[in-house]
Structure formats: C-alpha cells, structure tokens
Write a protein that holds these residues in place. Sequence first.
Motif, mmCIF file in Angstrom:
data_model
loop_
_atom_site.group_PDB
_atom_site.id
_atom_site.type_symbol
_atom_site.label_atom_id
_atom_site.label_comp_id
_atom_site.label_asym_id
_atom_site.label_seq_id
_atom_site.Cartn_x
_atom_site.Cartn_y
_atom_site.Cartn_z
ATOM 1 N N VAL A 36 0.839 -1.203 0.000
ATOM 2 C CA VAL A 36 0.000 0.000 0.000
ATOM 3 C C VAL A 36 0.870 1.247 0.000
ATOM 4 N N GLN A 37 0.565 2.185 -0.885
ATOM 5 C CA GLN A 37 1.312 3.427 -0.985
ATOM 6 C C GLN A 37 0.474 4.612 -0.495
ATOM 7 N N PRO A 38 1.118 5.684 -0.042
ATOM 8 C CA PRO A 38 0.377 6.859 0.422
ATOM 9 C C PRO A 38 -0.587 7.384 -0.647
ATOM 10 N N GLY A 39 -1.782 7.755 -0.186
ATOM 11 C CA GLY A 39 -2.774 8.342 -1.077
ATOM 12 C C GLY A 39 -3.630 7.350 -1.831
ATOM 13 N N GLN A 40 -3.305 6.065 -1.778
ATOM 14 C CA GLN A 40 -4.086 5.077 -2.522
ATOM 15 C C GLN A 40 -5.425 4.783 -1.839
ATOM 16 N N SER A 41 -6.399 4.396 -2.645
ATOM 17 C CA SER A 41 -7.673 3.894 -2.123
ATOM 18 C C SER A 41 -7.549 2.382 -1.954
ATOM 19 N N VAL A 42 -7.923 1.879 -0.782
ATOM 20 C CA VAL A 42 -7.751 0.465 -0.452
ATOM 21 C C VAL A 42 -9.091 -0.119 -0.049
ATOM 22 N N LEU A 43 -9.586 -1.075 -0.825
ATOM 23 C CA LEU A 43 -10.819 -1.773 -0.477
ATOM 24 C C LEU A 43 -10.472 -3.048 0.285
ATOM 25 N N ILE A 44 -10.944 -3.141 1.513
ATOM 26 C CA ILE A 44 -10.742 -4.332 2.339
ATOM 27 C C ILE A 44 -11.985 -5.189 2.200
ATOM 28 N N LYS A 45 -11.794 -6.431 1.749
ATOM 29 C CA LYS A 45 -12.913 -7.306 1.411
ATOM 30 C C LYS A 45 -12.934 -8.507 2.365
ATOM 31 N N PRO A 46 -13.681 -8.409 3.489
ATOM 32 C CA PRO A 46 -13.818 -9.561 4.388
ATOM 33 C C PRO A 46 -14.858 -10.542 3.855
ATOM 34 N N ASN A 47 -15.059 -11.629 4.570
ATOM 35 C CA ASN A 47 -16.178 -12.531 4.310
ATOM 36 C C ASN A 47 -17.288 -12.173 5.298
ATOM 37 N N LEU A 48 -18.339 -11.517 4.787
ATOM 38 C CA LEU A 48 -19.515 -11.180 5.588
ATOM 39 C C LEU A 48 -20.703 -11.968 5.037
ATOM 40 N N LEU A 49 -20.603 -13.270 5.116
ATOM 41 C CA LEU A 49 -21.567 -14.136 4.448
ATOM 42 C C LEU A 49 -23.002 -13.854 4.860
ATOM 43 N N THR A 50 -23.224 -13.744 6.174
ATOM 44 C CA THR A 50 -24.589 -13.597 6.660
ATOM 45 C C THR A 50 -24.572 -13.008 8.065
ATOM 46 N N ASP A 51 -25.734 -12.898 8.676
ATOM 47 C CA ASP A 51 -25.878 -12.206 9.959
ATOM 48 C C ASP A 51 -25.562 -13.148 11.127
ATOM 49 N N ARG A 52 -24.271 -13.343 11.363
ATOM 50 C CA ARG A 52 -23.799 -14.170 12.472
ATOM 51 C C ARG A 52 -22.803 -13.379 13.315
ATOM 52 N N THR A 53 -22.725 -13.732 14.577
ATOM 53 C CA THR A 53 -21.804 -13.061 15.481
ATOM 54 C C THR A 53 -20.381 -13.593 15.282
ATOM 55 N N PRO A 54 -19.372 -12.836 15.684
ATOM 56 C CA PRO A 54 -17.990 -13.271 15.453
ATOM 57 C C PRO A 54 -17.655 -14.636 16.048
ATOM 58 N N ASP A 55 -18.234 -14.989 17.191
ATOM 59 C CA ASP A 55 -17.891 -16.260 17.833
ATOM 60 C C ASP A 55 -18.457 -17.468 17.094
ATOM 61 N N GLU A 56 -19.336 -17.256 16.111
ATOM 62 C CA GLU A 56 -19.887 -18.372 15.347
ATOM 63 C C GLU A 56 -18.977 -18.800 14.197
ATOM 64 N N ALA A 57 -17.911 -18.044 13.945
ATOM 65 C CA ALA A 57 -16.872 -18.403 12.969
ATOM 66 C C ALA A 57 -17.396 -18.542 11.542
ATOM 67 N N VAL A 58 -18.418 -17.783 11.211
ATOM 68 C CA VAL A 58 -18.941 -17.766 9.852
ATOM 69 C C VAL A 58 -18.279 -16.657 9.035
ATOM 70 N N CYS A 59 -18.003 -15.539 9.696
ATOM 71 C CA CYS A 59 -17.481 -14.356 9.019
ATOM 72 C C CYS A 59 -16.085 -13.995 9.535
#
Length: 265
Positions: A36-59
């Motif tokens: 990553v260089q200064p001034g660049q636009s960076v899209l961070i793409k996680p896995n947000l499959l569905t409406d689950r809480t972090p402890d369910e290990a889906v996302c």
Amino acid sequence: MTTSSVALVPCDDYASALPDAVDRLFAHLGGMESVVQPGQSVLIKPNLLTDRTPDEAVCTHPELVRRVIRAVKKCGARPVVGDSPASFSKLELVWQKTGFGALCAEEQVPLLNLEKAGSQHFESNGFSFSIARPVLDADVVINMPKVKTHVLTILTAAVKNLYGTVPGLQKPTLHKIHPTPPDFGRLIAEIYRKVPPALTIADAVWGMDGDGPSAGHPVHLGFLAASTDAVALDLTLCRLLRIRPAVVPYLAPFLAEYPPERIQV
C-alpha cells in the motif's frame, strides 16, 4: 519460474495474541508499505456471508480487520470496507451482528453497500458475470477470507472469497446456472482472474468444520496466513488441512501453473 511466498504465524485468539501475530505477519511480507502506498484507495474485502456473530466463525473477525485498517491508515492510504453478503436483503442486520457496523464507525472508515454501488459486466471464457464497481475502482484490494469447509467447494478461503465481489441477486442466479462443482469452480476462477487481490490475509484463528460455509461448527485452528498470491495461499491451506487440491473445484484450473516448488512457506 516465478515463486510465491506464503506467511504463516500462530495466533491463539483475537485479543491478547492478535497484535503481535499481525505484526509478525506483516514483517514476513515486508510490511504493509510493500503493498500500500500513500494516497491510494484500499478496499478491504472480508467474508460477511450472513448475519452471524464473530464467535460463530462464519465471518471474518472484525478485530483482525481493525488491525488491517490501522495498518493501511499508517501507510497514508484511504481504507474502505465492502462485501456483498449472501444475505444481501438484510444488509443492516449483517453489519450489526457481525460487528462490522460498529467497527467501521469506531475506525471512521466507510462501510460500502456493494449492492447499490454499480457494477461492470464481464464475458470471460464462456462465463457471464458482473463485479461491483468499487472493487474495480480501488487502487488496492486486500482480501480477508475466513478459512472454512464448504459443502460444494470443499474449502472456502482466499480465491472463493472473491465471489463476494459479485453483487446481489447475481450470486444465487449464478449458482443455478452453474450447479455442478467443476462448473462453479471454473466460474470462481474466472472471477478471481478479473480481480486478483494485491494481498490476502486469511483468518484461521477460528475456522469452520462440517457443513460450511454457515452450517458447520467452529474449530480452533490457531493461525493467520497471508500472501500476495491467493492461489498459493489456498494451496498451502490445503496442505495444512490435508485436503487434496484437485478436489477443490476452484483450484483445479490453476494446478498446472503451481508445481510444489513454486510456493515458499
């Protein structure tokens, strides 16, 4: 022959162990500033499959993404977070339950709705699909999958996570048009070739076993993995998890390009 490096570091939890593990991971990669260089636009793409809480290990866990957001900012770049969940019709609930709504508010970064951002259509090797415009317009894409089993593709990780760049209703439609694992795997490979990420960081602190990507059970794997080559990362995960790469349909199209000596772990 081009070589591809994959970094692996142990990480037992998303609290006390995470900061040092992420720092070590970046050090193996030559620092975030190597991507990553200064001034660049960076899209961070996680896995947000569905409406689950972090402890369910889906996302993808939001605390891991928080560390990446801060590293991108430290480079002087502009991070945004975006994904197109399978549960796109209840997007606000997905953001709330996964913790990403709160995360992005706290870190003061945009959380994009890829369903409303426009897209570009592609025809590629007999496949027809669209990719969300913010993904294509970003200077850098950082791919952040969750390591899980998958009832159709055996494994879902780095390459498969790019399916979330296809907006909305197209995803279930494409599943219907390409119902067999080999055909669907070739589709995933084509999508990946259109948007190969500059960096992939895989969340394997807690993964999923069984009937993934959402109906399995959490399993503690205890590591993070990263590479500038998502295919090499997935092949390394196969090695660690004792999965034959040939049975992962989206990896099969790449196997001839990746003899074992190409990947350095």
